[in-house]
Design a protein around this motif. Structure first.
Motif, PDB file in Angstrom:
ATOM      1  N   LEU A 172      21.316  34.909  32.234  1.00  0.00           N
ATOM      2  CA  LEU A 172      22.029  34.146  33.256  1.00  0.00           C
ATOM      3  C   LEU A 172      23.300  34.847  33.723  1.00  0.00           C
ATOM      4  CD1 LEU A 172      21.575  30.576  31.742  1.00  0.00           C
ATOM      5  CD2 LEU A 172      20.526  31.437  33.848  1.00  0.00           C
ATOM      6  N   THR A 173      24.038  35.446  32.802  1.00  0.00           N
ATOM      7  CA  THR A 173      25.265  36.142  33.204  1.00  0.00           C
ATOM      8  C   THR A 173      24.935  37.414  33.980  1.00  0.00           C
ATOM      9  OG1 THR A 173      25.374  37.143  30.980  1.00  0.00           O
ATOM     10  CG2 THR A 173      26.738  35.197  31.389  1.00  0.00           C
ATOM     11  N   ALA A 174      23.816  38.054  33.667  1.00  0.00           N
ATOM     12  CA  ALA A 174      23.388  39.210  34.459  1.00  0.00           C
ATOM     13  C   ALA A 174      23.027  38.772  35.877  1.00  0.00           C
ATOM     14  CB  ALA A 174      22.206  39.904  33.792  1.00  0.00           C
TER      15      ALA A 174
ATOM     16  N   VAL B 168      43.324  48.081  43.371  1.00  0.00           N
ATOM     17  CA  VAL B 168      42.615  48.609  44.530  1.00  0.00           C
ATOM     18  C   VAL B 168      41.515  47.638  44.952  1.00  0.00           C
ATOM     19  CG1 VAL B 168      43.058  51.021  43.929  1.00  0.00           C
ATOM     20  CG2 VAL B 168      40.988  49.893  43.091  1.00  0.00           C
ATOM     21  N   ARG B 169      41.046  47.820  46.176  1.00  0.00           N
ATOM     22  CA  ARG B 169      39.898  47.058  46.641  1.00  0.00           C
ATOM     23  C   ARG B 169      38.637  47.878  46.390  1.00  0.00           C
ATOM     24  NH1 ARG B 169      41.036  42.535  49.501  1.00  0.00           N
ATOM     25  NH2 ARG B 169      43.130  42.327  50.380  1.00  0.00           N
ATOM     26  N   ALA B 170      37.563  47.165  46.062  1.00  0.00           N
ATOM     27  CA  ALA B 170      36.296  47.845  45.815  1.00  0.00           C
ATOM     28  C   ALA B 170      35.158  46.921  46.189  1.00  0.00           C
ATOM     29  CB  ALA B 170      36.187  48.271  44.350  1.00  0.00           C
ATOM     30  N   LYS B 171      34.055  47.521  46.667  1.00  0.00           N
ATOM     31  CA  LYS B 171      32.895  46.740  47.068  1.00  0.00           C
ATOM     32  C   LYS B 171      31.809  46.874  46.018  1.00  0.00           C
ATOM     33  CE  LYS B 171      29.622  46.010  50.861  1.00  0.00           C
ATOM     34  NZ  LYS B 171      29.216  46.429  52.224  1.00  0.00           N
ATOM     35  N   VAL B 172      31.285  45.725  45.555  1.00  0.00           N
ATOM     36  CA  VAL B 172      30.260  45.725  44.518  1.00  0.00           C
ATOM     37  C   VAL B 172      28.946  46.221  45.112  1.00  0.00           C
ATOM     38  CG1 VAL B 172      29.012  44.346  42.815  1.00  0.00           C
ATOM     39  CG2 VAL B 172      31.392  43.773  43.383  1.00  0.00           C
ATOM     40  N   VAL B 173      28.382  47.254  44.479  1.00  0.00           N
ATOM     41  CA  VAL B 173      27.125  47.836  44.962  1.00  0.00           C
ATOM     42  C   VAL B 173      26.011  47.746  43.937  1.00  0.00           C
ATOM     43  CG1 VAL B 173      28.293  49.404  46.549  1.00  0.00           C
ATOM     44  CG2 VAL B 173      27.817  50.151  44.202  1.00  0.00           C
ATOM     45  N   GLY B 174      26.328  47.323  42.724  1.00  0.00           N
ATOM     46  CA  GLY B 174      25.302  47.224  41.698  1.00  0.00           C
ATOM     47  C   GLY B 174      25.830  46.566  40.446  1.00  0.00           C
ATOM     48  N   THR B 175      24.962  46.403  39.463  1.00  0.00           N
ATOM     49  CA  THR B 175      25.341  45.775  38.198  1.00  0.00           C
ATOM     50  C   THR B 175      24.715  46.513  37.030  1.00  0.00           C
ATOM     51  OG1 THR B 175      23.457  44.251  38.164  1.00  0.00           O
ATOM     52  CG2 THR B 175      25.445  43.506  39.316  1.00  0.00           C
ATOM     53  N   GLU B 176      25.324  46.363  35.886  1.00  0.00           N
ATOM     54  CA  GLU B 176      24.781  46.825  34.612  1.00  0.00           C
ATOM     55  C   GLU B 176      24.967  45.692  33.627  1.00  0.00           C
ATOM     56  OE1 GLU B 176      26.693  50.461  33.514  1.00  0.00           O
ATOM     57  OE2 GLU B 176      25.879  51.590  35.223  1.00  0.00           O
ATOM     58  N   GLY B 177      23.988  44.776  33.612  1.00  0.00           N
ATOM     59  CA  GLY B 177      24.141  43.573  32.810  1.00  0.00           C
ATOM     60  C   GLY B 177      25.227  42.710  33.415  1.00  0.00           C
ATOM     61  N   VAL B 178      26.240  42.367  32.611  1.00  0.00           N
ATOM     62  CA  VAL B 178      27.339  41.548  33.105  1.00  0.00           C
ATOM     63  C   VAL B 178      28.388  42.382  33.842  1.00  0.00           C
ATOM     64  CG1 VAL B 178      28.781  41.725  31.040  1.00  0.00           C
ATOM     65  CG2 VAL B 178      28.860  39.649  32.429  1.00  0.00           C
ATOM     66  N   ASP B 179      28.331  43.713  33.686  1.00  0.00           N
ATOM     67  CA  ASP B 179      29.307  44.588  34.329  1.00  0.00           C
ATOM     68  C   ASP B 179      28.922  44.853  35.780  1.00  0.00           C
ATOM     69  OD1 ASP B 179      30.680  44.800  31.923  1.00  0.00           O
ATOM     70  OD2 ASP B 179      29.534  46.574  31.288  1.00  0.00           O
ATOM     71  N   LEU B 180      29.937  45.138  36.590  1.00  0.00           N
ATOM     72  CA  LEU B 180      29.727  45.428  38.004  1.00  0.00           C
ATOM     73  C   LEU B 180      29.959  46.903  38.272  1.00  0.00           C
ATOM     74  CD1 LEU B 180      31.662  42.424  39.601  1.00  0.00           C
ATOM     75  CD2 LEU B 180      29.236  42.534  38.966  1.00  0.00           C
TER      76      LEU B 180
ATOM     77  N   GLU C   2      24.749  39.769  39.543  1.00  0.00           N
ATOM     78  CA  GLU C   2      24.009  40.226  40.713  1.00  0.00           C
ATOM     79  C   GLU C   2      24.392  39.432  41.962  1.00  0.00           C
ATOM     80  OE1 GLU C   2      19.931  39.953  39.605  1.00  0.00           O
ATOM     81  OE2 GLU C   2      20.000  41.716  38.288  1.00  0.00           O
ATOM     82  N   GLU C   3      24.778  38.179  41.778  1.00  0.00           N
ATOM     83  CA  GLU C   3      25.212  37.367  42.915  1.00  0.00           C
ATOM     84  C   GLU C   3      26.451  37.956  43.582  1.00  0.00           C
ATOM     85  OE1 GLU C   3      25.805  33.271  41.951  1.00  0.00           O
ATOM     86  OE2 GLU C   3      23.929  33.107  40.842  1.00  0.00           O
ATOM     87  N   ARG C   4      27.198  38.774  42.839  1.00  0.00           N
ATOM     88  CA  ARG C   4      28.452  39.319  43.369  1.00  0.00           C
ATOM     89  C   ARG C   4      28.242  40.634  44.127  1.00  0.00           C
ATOM     90  NH1 ARG C   4      32.896  36.545  41.796  1.00  0.00           N
ATOM     91  NH2 ARG C   4      32.693  35.126  40.019  1.00  0.00           N
ATOM     92  N   ILE C   5      27.008  41.135  44.177  1.00  0.00           N
ATOM     93  CA  ILE C   5      26.765  42.349  44.958  1.00  0.00           C
ATOM     94  C   ILE C   5      27.114  42.076  46.416  1.00  0.00           C
ATOM     95  CG2 ILE C   5      24.973  43.926  45.797  1.00  0.00           C
ATOM     96  CD1 ILE C   5      23.588  43.650  43.114  1.00  0.00           C
TER      97      ILE C   5
ATOM     98  N   ARG D 288      26.224  28.628  36.221  1.00  0.00           N
ATOM     99  CA  ARG D 288      26.561  29.907  36.857  1.00  0.00           C
ATOM    100  C   ARG D 288      27.853  30.486  36.291  1.00  0.00           C
ATOM    101  NH1 ARG D 288      27.783  28.852  42.173  1.00  0.00           N
ATOM    102  NH2 ARG D 288      27.565  31.051  42.742  1.00  0.00           N
ATOM    103  N   LEU D 289      27.911  30.583  34.982  1.00  0.00           N
ATOM    104  CA  LEU D 289      29.088  31.131  34.319  1.00  0.00           C
ATOM    105  C   LEU D 289      29.038  32.657  34.337  1.00  0.00           C
ATOM    106  CD1 LEU D 289      29.159  28.731  31.230  1.00  0.00           C
ATOM    107  CD2 LEU D 289      30.590  28.601  33.284  1.00  0.00           C
ATOM    108  N   ASP D 290      30.211  33.272  34.439  1.00  0.00           N
ATOM    109  CA  ASP D 290      30.299  34.733  34.467  1.00  0.00           C
ATOM    110  C   ASP D 290      30.203  35.340  33.075  1.00  0.00           C
ATOM    111  OD1 ASP D 290      31.066  35.538  37.392  1.00  0.00           O
ATOM    112  OD2 ASP D 290      32.290  33.780  36.929  1.00  0.00           O
ATOM    113  N   ALA D 291      30.603  34.610  32.074  1.00  0.00           N
ATOM    114  CA  ALA D 291      30.548  35.106  30.694  1.00  0.00           C
ATOM    115  C   ALA D 291      30.296  33.928  29.763  1.00  0.00           C
ATOM    116  CB  ALA D 291      31.845  35.816  30.310  1.00  0.00           C
ATOM    117  N   ILE D 292      29.458  34.140  28.779  1.00  0.00           N
ATOM    118  CA  ILE D 292      29.080  33.079  27.848  1.00  0.00           C
ATOM    119  C   ILE D 292      29.103  33.639  26.426  1.00  0.00           C
ATOM    120  CG2 ILE D 292      27.250  31.501  27.113  1.00  0.00           C
ATOM    121  CD1 ILE D 292      26.205  31.529  30.005  1.00  0.00           C
TER     122      ILE D 292
END
Length: 501
Positions: free
Chosen positions: A414-416, A478-490, A420-423, A371-375
């Motif tokens: 896997l990184t994507a 700032v604080r922000a709430k994750v609402v979606g992903t674009e590949g590895v980006d949030l 998504e787990e961080r939504i 479950r790595l964030d970047a590979i």
């Protein structure tokens, strides 16, 4: 009035090279050179090269040739190579690339101004002669600190620096507050800056040539690291990233292998610094105390840039490294038991000599469960002067390429999934720039705690007011709430709440 002299620094490779370029910029600015951003506007273009792998070396050569083309239709009169490739190959590079008007090694950095002036005046400077820099310092780490004062260590300054630095330094230069404190001039206005924790490496990984041209491991003194961090904070830096070839070894030559654990809280308490990040960690050297500090210290982000390289035991032993899949997974589990949302990334080499299908399957097993964030995935290639280059049982290139493509696709998937787990998570995001995506008008780009600059993903901050926000600007947390992903980006909605713990 002295004649106007302009110089541009073109930096390739890793964050350590970026620090070295800013040291060179500091030395040149202190001696009256005007720093310009674009090589075509400079009398001298200095290319800080990378010499790590073939692709990086090719990029360095291309950059030198591109700079050389400017001599035909621009202000540029000279092109000079510095950095790892210049240090590693020296005269060989000069002979193979006559377009470079100078090839300077690390020993030339202390007198970089005079070297460039000689070249600009039409003179010649003898190309650097490579040598094994591991032999320049005592074998015993605890005997190195005194001897290191006589050896060029980019990013550390040199023993004679204070004598050569005027007392009234130009605005924007870091002061040389001791024999080991470097001059430094920032080359951009980013709210993030790297700070060199040490140089060199004592590990003897069979695939890596870095110790031969970067030398043995030498820690910077904590006071120098702190002073430089304070200066960076005064320049508007909000995040410092500690870099070296191996941060987990910090302090062993200063008599305290746990020195990083005590230094991190001090760095985090520097006024103006909002985030401290540690990169380049060796899994085999991770200590419980270091994990505790990285996961529990305010403003020190729980980020683990772990150099796994592989997970099959036989391949790791051939690499002269330690560990296996289960031990690595156990390490990650320990980290996440203390900080469930901790960031973790790593690089891997596929197609190493002797790597079997079973070894490759074991590596797949590891990254599937890690479950790595970047590979990062790289195909093996021989490197000059390394032990692995002499190994038998080399794999056919088509096999290496096939495994590289397969693992790269898997890593991307896997990184994507990990993103998504961080939504739904609420993140503390360091704002870095406005988005230049026409489809995302009003958005801003930033990074969360689990994302290092350049190597990892980023966060697209969405706003509801056309992008202005209440003072939203680079450098703000700032604080922000994750609402979606674009590949590895949030993709995250900005809550317009000041970040803080």
């Amino acid at each position: 009035m002295p004649e106007r002299r302009t110089v541009a620094l073109v930096t390739l490779g890793c964050a350590r090279n970026e620090v070295d370029s800013e040291e060179l910029a500091g030395r040149l600015a202190a001696d009256g050179w005007e720093l310009v951003e674009n090589a075509e506007e400079a009398d001298v273009a200095v290319v800080n090269t990378c010499g790590f792998v073939e692709a990086a070396k090719k990029d360095s050569v291309d950059a030198l040739l591109e700079a050389n083309d400017l001599k035909d239709h621009g202000r540029t009169q000279a092109v000079v190579a510095v950095g790892c490739m210049a240090e590693r190959y020296g005269k060989e590079l000069a002979e193979a690339l006559p377009e470079a008007d100078g090839v300077l090694g690390f020993d030339d950095y202390a007198d970089i101004s005079n070297r460039l002036q000689t070249i600009l005046n039409g003179g010649s400077v003898e190309a650097h002669t490579p040598r094994d820099r591991r032999k320049l310092l005592p074998l015993s780490p605890v005997e190195r600190q005194e001897a290191a004062a006589t050896v060029a260590l980019p990013g550390h300054g040199s023993v004679d620096a204070p004598e050569n630095v005027p007392s009234d330094l130009p605005e924007g230069l870091a002061p040389a507050s001791g024999p080991r404190a470097p001059l430094r001039r920032r080359l951009d206005t980013s709210p993030v800056a790297s700070v060199k924790l040490a140089s060199g490496c004592d590990r003897r990984c069979s695939f890596c040539a870095i110790p031969s041209f970067r030398g043995s491991f030498v820690s910077r003194r904590p006071s120098d690291v702190l002073n430089e961090t304070r200066w960076l904070a005064e320049q508007g830096v909000k995040e410092v990233m500690l870099v070296s070839e191996n941060n987990t070894s910090y302090g062993k030559d200063l008599g305290d292998i746990r020195l990083l654990e005590s230094l991190l809280p001090e760095l985090a308490s520097v006024d103006g610094i909002e985030r401290v990040r540690v990169s380049y960690l060796q899994p085999a050297e991770m200590r419980p105390g270091l994990i505790d500090v990285l996961t529990s210290t305010e403003k020190v982000v729980p980020y683990f840039d772990l150099s796994f390289q592989h997970s099959a035991p036989d391949v790791l032993r051939a690499m002269r490294r330690f560990g296996d899949t289960d031990r690595f997974l156990e390490l990650l589990e320990t980290i996440r038991s203390k900080a469930p949302t901790a960031g973790a990334r790593s690089n891997f080499i596929v197609g190493f000599p002797g790597e079997t299908e079973a070894d490759f399957a074991e590596l797949e097993r590891f990254i599937t469960h890690a479950r790595l964030d970047a590979i990062g995935v790289f195909g093996y290639s021989d490197e000059d002067g390394t032990e692995a280059a002499t190994y038998e049982h080399k794999l056919d290139q088509d096999v290496v390429d096939e495994r590289l493509a397969h693992l790269s696709r898997l890593a991307e998937e896997l990184t994507a999934q990990r993103a998504e787990e961080r939504i739904g998570e609420t993140l503390e995001v360091l704002v870095e720039s406005e988005s230049d995506d026409e489809d995302e008008e009003g958005g801003w780009i930033g990074r969360a705690a689990h994302q290092a600059p350049e190597t990892d993903g980023q966060v697209l901050l969405l706003t509801t007011d056309g992008g202005a926000g209440p003072g939203l600007a680079p450098g703000r947390m700032v604080r922000a709430k994750v609402v979606g992903t674009e590949g590895v980006d949030l993709v995250a909605e900005c809550l317009f709440e000041e970040a803080g713990r």
